[in-house]
Design an enzyme around this catalytic site. Structure first.
Site, mmCIF file in Angstrom:
data_model
loop_
_atom_site.group_PDB
_atom_site.id
_atom_site.type_symbol
_atom_site.label_atom_id
_atom_site.label_comp_id
_atom_site.label_asym_id
_atom_site.label_seq_id
_atom_site.Cartn_x
_atom_site.Cartn_y
_atom_site.Cartn_z
ATOM 1 N N SER A 8 0.846 -1.195 0.000
ATOM 2 C CA SER A 8 0.000 0.000 0.000
ATOM 3 C C SER A 8 0.877 1.240 0.000
ATOM 4 O O SER A 8 1.982 1.221 0.561
ATOM 5 C CB SER A 8 -0.881 0.020 1.248
ATOM 6 O OG SER A 8 -1.544 1.269 1.360
ATOM 7 N N TYR A 16 -1.800 -0.617 10.267
ATOM 8 C CA TYR A 16 -1.942 -1.125 8.893
ATOM 9 C C TYR A 16 -0.752 -0.677 8.042
ATOM 10 O O TYR A 16 -0.142 -1.485 7.324
ATOM 11 C CB TYR A 16 -3.258 -0.605 8.314
ATOM 12 C CG TYR A 16 -3.438 -0.793 6.828
ATOM 13 C CD1 TYR A 16 -3.809 -2.023 6.302
ATOM 14 C CD2 TYR A 16 -3.249 0.268 5.939
ATOM 15 C CE1 TYR A 16 -3.976 -2.190 4.933
ATOM 16 C CE2 TYR A 16 -3.418 0.117 4.581
ATOM 17 C CZ TYR A 16 -3.783 -1.115 4.076
ATOM 18 O OH TYR A 16 -3.955 -1.276 2.720
#
Ligand code: NDP
Length: 248
Positions: A143, A157
């Site tokens: 990501s 995350y």
């Protein structure tokens, strides 16, 4: 003979788009999912409609025994794996560090990091030349958060995706001489259900004006990158990352 690809988290979002695109490119697809059986079976049905081969594989990638069983089932249903897309990932409600618990952090890391490691391990056991395999390719879906840190939203995350990037770098070097390429994709804001898990289903539309391209991305745009990295067109590419975040 058809190549075999396993896509984790293929019931929805980026994984689903990747499974459908790889079908068009001639792969048989292992469609892994966690709990949404109906969605996974719909992906399998769509693949069959396109004349492709697919098999739904329920497994929690955070649980070692389930990963081992999933790869064994893939072996017997579709055959030896050529391509692995480590796509399944999770995040939780947006929050600051004051509200992060060990339970939550461990849960994020168990799926996003340990799950990715375990799937890489099982793939390497089958692909590596030293084990009698034919080589292969792995794409890890990271990501942009790995670079940006996701402050005030979910740094747990973001940190898990930083670990995925380090895994990609290390494993690419470790297995380069074994005929296995390992690369990463770092998507930005993509229209999927994931943002609802963070408590804000409309997050992409809220933030998109801040992006240089001023729009969110579609899962199909990420699928194209994954498919290219898996393909022979990328035969000299390993340990690399493609950022697909609208210029951010
Ligand atoms: P979605 O939330 O739309 O889909 C998640 C998928 O992962 C589902 O198929 C889900 O299965 C599966 N899954 C979740 N946990 C597990 C588990 N423990 N074991 C097996 N499968 C699991 O996600 P996206 O498509 O948005 O995200 C895909 C990847 O892309 C993730 O790694 C994410 O971090 C990354 N990413 C996404 C971005 C975005 O903006 N959407 C941006 C940057 C990166 P089920 O349907 O059964 O629940």
């Amino acid at each position: 003979m058809k190549k075999v690809a396993l896509v984790t988290g293929a019931s929805r979002g980026i994984g689903r788009a990747t499974a459908l695109l790889l079908t068009q490119q001639g792969y048989s697809i292992g469609v892994n999912y966690l709990q949404d059986k109906a969605a996974a079976e719909q992906v399998v049905a769509l693949i069959h409609e396109q004349g492709g081969k697919a098999h739904a594989l329920q497994a929690n990638i955070a649980v070692e025994a389930e990963v081992v069983a999933m790869f064994a089932e893939l072996d017997t249903t579709l055959g030896p794996i050529d391509a692995l897309v480590n796509n399944a990932g999770i995040l939780f409600q947006q929050t600051s560090i004051e509200h992060l618990t060990a339970e939550r952090i461990n849960s994020v890391f168990a799926t996003n990091v340990t799950g990715c490691f375990l799937c890489c391990r099982e793939a390497v056991k089958r692909m590596a030349l030293r084990h009698g395999g034919q080589g292969g390719a792995i794409v890890n879906v990271s990501s942009a958060a790995a670079r940006l840190g996701a402050p005030g939203e979910y740094i747990d995350y973001a940190a898990s995706k930083g670990a995925v990037d380090t895994l990609t770098t290390g494993l690419a070097l470790e297995v380069a001489a074994q005929g296995i390429r390992v690369n990463g994709v770092r998507p930005g804001l993509i229209y999927t259900d994931m943002h609802a898990s963070g408590g804000e289903p409309g997050r992409v539309d809220r933030v998109k004006a801040l992006l240089p391209m001023q729009r969110g991305g579609q899962p199909e745009e990420i699928a194209q990158i994954i498919a290219w990295l898996l393909s022979d067109a990328a035969s000299y590419v390993t340990g690399s990352f493609i950022d697909a975040a609208g210029g951010r």
